[in-house]
Design an enzyme around this catalytic site. Structure first.
Site, PDB file in Angstrom:
ATOM      1  N   LYS A   1       0.825  -1.208   0.000  1.00 43.48           N
ATOM      2  CA  LYS A   1       0.000   0.000   0.000  1.00 43.48           C
ATOM      3  C   LYS A   1       0.861   1.260   0.000  1.00 43.48           C
ATOM      4  O   LYS A   1       0.582   2.222  -0.723  1.00 43.48           O
ATOM      5  CB  LYS A   1      -0.946   0.009   1.200  1.00 43.48           C
ATOM      6  CG  LYS A   1      -1.910   1.188   1.192  1.00 43.48           C
ATOM      7  CD  LYS A   1      -3.062   1.012   2.149  1.00 43.48           C
ATOM      8  CE  LYS A   1      -2.641   1.102   3.582  1.00 43.48           C
ATOM      9  NZ  LYS A   1      -3.796   1.314   4.492  1.00 43.48           N
TER      10      LYS A   1
ATOM     11  N   ARG B   1       2.666   6.034  -3.317  1.00 43.13           N
ATOM     12  CA  ARG B   1       3.791   6.845  -3.807  1.00 43.13           C
ATOM     13  C   ARG B   1       3.957   6.719  -5.311  1.00 43.13           C
ATOM     14  O   ARG B   1       4.308   7.690  -5.992  1.00 43.13           O
ATOM     15  CB  ARG B   1       5.070   6.449  -3.069  1.00 43.13           C
ATOM     16  CG  ARG B   1       5.067   6.918  -1.602  1.00 43.13           C
ATOM     17  CD  ARG B   1       6.063   6.114  -0.749  1.00 43.13           C
ATOM     18  NE  ARG B   1       6.212   6.672   0.595  1.00 43.13           N
ATOM     19  CZ  ARG B   1       5.364   6.447   1.604  1.00 43.13           C
ATOM     20  NH1 ARG B   1       4.297   5.691   1.404  1.00 43.13           N
ATOM     21  NH2 ARG B   1       5.583   6.975   2.798  1.00 43.13           N
TER      22      ARG B   1
ATOM     23  N   GLY C   1      -4.860   7.887   5.982  1.00 41.58           N
ATOM     24  CA  GLY C   1      -3.963   8.907   6.502  1.00 41.58           C
ATOM     25  C   GLY C   1      -2.750   9.094   5.622  1.00 41.58           C
ATOM     26  O   GLY C   1      -2.285  10.220   5.419  1.00 41.58           O
TER      27      GLY C   1
ATOM     28  N   ARG D   1      -8.404  12.206  12.830  1.00 48.08           N
ATOM     29  CA  ARG D   1      -6.950  12.050  12.968  1.00 48.08           C
ATOM     30  C   ARG D   1      -6.244  13.390  12.840  1.00 48.08           C
ATOM     31  O   ARG D   1      -6.663  14.265  12.077  1.00 48.08           O
ATOM     32  CB  ARG D   1      -6.429  11.062  11.911  1.00 48.08           C
ATOM     33  CG  ARG D   1      -7.033   9.684  12.073  1.00 48.08           C
ATOM     34  CD  ARG D   1      -6.524   8.701  11.037  1.00 48.08           C
ATOM     35  NE  ARG D   1      -5.107   8.424  11.219  1.00 48.08           N
ATOM     36  CZ  ARG D   1      -4.407   7.597  10.435  1.00 48.08           C
ATOM     37  NH1 ARG D   1      -5.005   7.000   9.421  1.00 48.08           N
ATOM     38  NH2 ARG D   1      -3.129   7.392  10.659  1.00 48.08           N
TER      39      ARG D   1
ATOM     40  N   SER E   1       7.922   9.366  11.752  1.00 47.44           N
ATOM     41  CA  SER E   1       6.746   9.264  10.886  1.00 47.44           C
ATOM     42  C   SER E   1       7.167   9.330   9.429  1.00 47.44           C
ATOM     43  O   SER E   1       7.610  10.382   8.943  1.00 47.44           O
ATOM     44  CB  SER E   1       5.740  10.381  11.182  1.00 47.44           C
ATOM     45  OG  SER E   1       4.699  10.367  10.215  1.00 47.44           O
TER      46      SER E   1
ATOM     47  N   GLN F   1       5.109   9.203   7.027  1.00 48.52           N
ATOM     48  CA  GLN F   1       4.135  10.048   6.343  1.00 48.52           C
ATOM     49  C   GLN F   1       4.561  11.510   6.374  1.00 48.52           C
ATOM     50  O   GLN F   1       4.511  12.204   5.346  1.00 48.52           O
ATOM     51  CB  GLN F   1       2.768   9.898   6.994  1.00 48.52           C
ATOM     52  CG  GLN F   1       2.129   8.532   6.812  1.00 48.52           C
ATOM     53  CD  GLN F   1       0.793   8.422   7.527  1.00 48.52           C
ATOM     54  OE1 GLN F   1       0.322   9.369   8.145  1.00 48.52           O
ATOM     55  NE2 GLN F   1       0.174   7.263   7.437  1.00 48.52           N
TER      56      GLN F   1
ATOM     57  N   ASP G   1       2.486  -0.681  11.967  1.00 53.87           N
ATOM     58  CA  ASP G   1       1.162  -1.158  11.567  1.00 53.87           C
ATOM     59  C   ASP G   1       0.921  -2.619  11.935  1.00 53.87           C
ATOM     60  O   ASP G   1      -0.212  -3.102  11.837  1.00 53.87           O
ATOM     61  CB  ASP G   1       0.968  -0.989  10.062  1.00 53.87           C
ATOM     62  CG  ASP G   1       0.792   0.462   9.656  1.00 53.87           C
ATOM     63  OD1 ASP G   1       0.261   1.244  10.472  1.00 53.87           O
ATOM     64  OD2 ASP G   1       1.194   0.829   8.538  1.00 53.87           O
TER      65      ASP G   1
ATOM     66  N   LYS H   1      -3.716   6.268  15.088  1.00 60.84           N
ATOM     67  CA  LYS H   1      -3.926   5.620  13.799  1.00 60.84           C
ATOM     68  C   LYS H   1      -5.420   5.675  13.454  1.00 60.84           C
ATOM     69  O   LYS H   1      -6.153   6.519  13.960  1.00 60.84           O
ATOM     70  CB  LYS H   1      -3.398   4.183  13.847  1.00 60.84           C
ATOM     71  CG  LYS H   1      -1.877   4.088  13.897  1.00 60.84           C
ATOM     72  CD  LYS H   1      -1.279   4.457  12.553  1.00 60.84           C
ATOM     73  CE  LYS H   1       0.198   4.169  12.469  1.00 60.84           C
ATOM     74  NZ  LYS H   1       0.732   4.451  11.103  1.00 60.84           N
TER      75      LYS H   1
ATOM     76  N   ARG I   1      -5.226   2.154  18.555  1.00 64.01           N
ATOM     77  CA  ARG I   1      -5.036   0.716  18.387  1.00 64.01           C
ATOM     78  C   ARG I   1      -4.614   0.015  19.678  1.00 64.01           C
ATOM     79  O   ARG I   1      -4.892  -1.179  19.849  1.00 64.01           O
ATOM     80  CB  ARG I   1      -4.025   0.452  17.261  1.00 64.01           C
ATOM     81  CG  ARG I   1      -4.624   0.715  15.886  1.00 64.01           C
ATOM     82  CD  ARG I   1      -3.655   0.505  14.754  1.00 64.01           C
ATOM     83  NE  ARG I   1      -4.368   0.595  13.470  1.00 64.01           N
ATOM     84  CZ  ARG I   1      -3.771   0.702  12.292  1.00 64.01           C
ATOM     85  NH1 ARG I   1      -2.440   0.750  12.218  1.00 64.01           N
ATOM     86  NH2 ARG I   1      -4.485   0.775  11.187  1.00 64.01           N
TER      87      ARG I   1
END
Length: 452
Positions: A28, A33, A101, A129, A174, A176, A327, A354, A358
């Site tokens: 994913k 990307r 996200g 989030r 992170s 992201q 994850d 997340k 979680r």
């Protein structure tokens, strides 16, 4: 969510032996990307093995809204005709990133240094989030944002008219945020620098180089220093997406805890910044082997073979490993419940922001299944009950989180009594073929029919 926002309960029952080959979907992170960088290249990028989960499909639709041409030729085979760095057009509609996200944060970065405006929203989970972790560094380039209280979606981003390069130290590990800053740096003159104290997944750095950007990575006194030279002309590519280790984790972990099982998962990406779960499982005593190691699309891959492992032992997971398996902690917790002794997970505060909290979601569900869990702000401990020792027999809440849903369905295959997830609909966001794949291996996982 399911059509009409109706929950889709699902139950996993113990007793089946899993056997066969699990062809898990494309990665994913790499898929997001590939679409975004394809849209920023000049010319046509061809992608093979793209994950067609809803998260990635939402990113594909967003790239169309920004002016790129995106075609699906066949299952997993896509073409993206890009508009070049700085070439994004202003979208004529709100960009709905669904549950993703990763998608919303990377897309915000990609458009933040182009003088256009875009409004972003998402599903009931995504709008809760925090986005400030991305919008704060993007403001350093000159971008402006207007969102809900607490920096949450829906949010409008006004791209910088005269962007400047930035030097930014990540306050938390992170990938992201790092990727959003690097993507923003593409259309800023000079060198944009990101500093991370702990290494996070490096798909963006690898793929940026593949598209022709100048990216350097050095280890220094401050940590890992990634520098990107802005305003390149990105070259279109032919990409092969490796299979997602986060998706592969579910059939692997199911085979380890379901008695008599043996499952092969071919072509799984083993990027060192993503393989922490598999290192941890082997430390627990898992019968997990890697075969046919090779490289695909610039990423290391191998075939994984997982066999039932009745003598798993609890371990203390090094906090430094958290970024490489963030994850995968939910499904690790399911395995830990079937191990002997305590599995200790620290430095994982990121799990609380997340798709759901979680730590809390897994702790609540595991307790309902008869497993003792301790938890704190950035740590939790699962007290394993050994092979065949988890009572199960509970209904647990997925909290609109695909990984929570799949983790408890995996646990249900090894518990003494079935485990029902109240809503498995979110699974489609990352692993649309989860149910038929697991059923094909022999797992007894069935949707429940709710009374009208």
């Amino acid at each position: 969510m399911s059509a009409g926002n109706r929950p889709q309960p699902m139950t996993a029952r113990p007793g089946a032996r899993l056997h066969g080959t699990a062809q898990v979907p494309g990665d994913k992170s790499v898929s997001h990307r590939a679409l975004i960088l394809g849209a920023l290249a000049v010319g046509e990028t061809r992608i093979d093995g793209l994950l067609e989960g809803q998260d990635v499909l939402d990113t594909a639709e967003a790239m169309r809204a920004f002016g790129a041409t995106v075609h699906r030729d066949a299952p997993g085979r896509w073409r993206v005709h890009g508009v070049g760095v700085g070439g994004f057009a202003e979208p004529g509609r709100v960009i709905d990133c669904g549950n993703s996200g990763t998608g919303v944060r990377l897309i915000m970065g990609a458009m933040a240094t182009t003088p256009i405006a875009a409004t972003f929203t998402g599903d009931a989970s995504l709008v809760k989030r925090p986005m400030a972790r991305v919008t704060d560094p993007l403001s350093l380039f000159g971008a402006q944002t207007l969102g809900r209280t607490g920096g949450r979606l829906p949010m409008t981003v006004l791209g910088a008219r005269d962007p400047v390069p930035v030097r930014y130290a990540l306050p938390v590990p992170s990938a992201q945020v790092k990727s959003a800053v690097l993507l923003a740096g593409l259309n800023a003159p000079g060198r944009t620098v990101v500093i991370e104290r702990e290494a996070t997944r490096d798909h963006s750095e690898r793929m940026l180089r593949g598209f022709g950007a100048e990216v350097t990575v050095e280890d220094g006194a401050e940590g890992r220093v990634i520098a990107l030279t802005g305003q390149p002309e990105l070259r279109p590519q032919q990409l092969s997406v490796p299979r997602d280790p986060s998706s592969g984790a579910f059939p692997v972990c199911a085979a380890l805890i379901a008695e008599g099982s043996e499952v092969r998962v071919p072509g799984v990406g083993l990027n060192p910044t993503r393989a922490g779960l598999f290192d941890t499982l082997r430390e627990m005593g898992a019968d997990l082997t890697f075969e046919n190691a090779r490289e695909e699309g610039g990423e290391p891959v191998a075939d994984l073979v997982a066999r039932f492992s009745p003598d798993l032992k609890g371990v203390e997971v090094p906090p430094a490993r958290a970024a490489s398996m963030i994850d995968e902690y939910p499904v690790l917790a399911a395995v830990a419940a079937c191990a002997e002794g305590r599995t200790v997970m620290r430095g994982v505060g990121e799990l609380r922001v997340k798709e759901s909290d979680r730590i809390d979601a897994m702790a609540e569900g595991l307790r309902a299944c008869g497993v003792t869990v301790e938890e704190g702000p950035d740590w939790w401990i699962v007290h394993g009950r050994g092979a065949g020792g988890v009572p199960g027999g509970a209904q647990v809440a997925s909290r609109l989180d695909h990984r929570i849903a799949m983790s408890f369905l995996v646990l249900g295959l090894a518990a003494r009594a079935p485990i029902t997830v109240d809503d498995a609909a979110p699974i489609v966001t990352s692993f649309p073929d989860f149910l038929p794949l697991m059923q094909g291996l022999g797992a007894v996982i069935t949707p429940e029919q709710k009374a009208a």
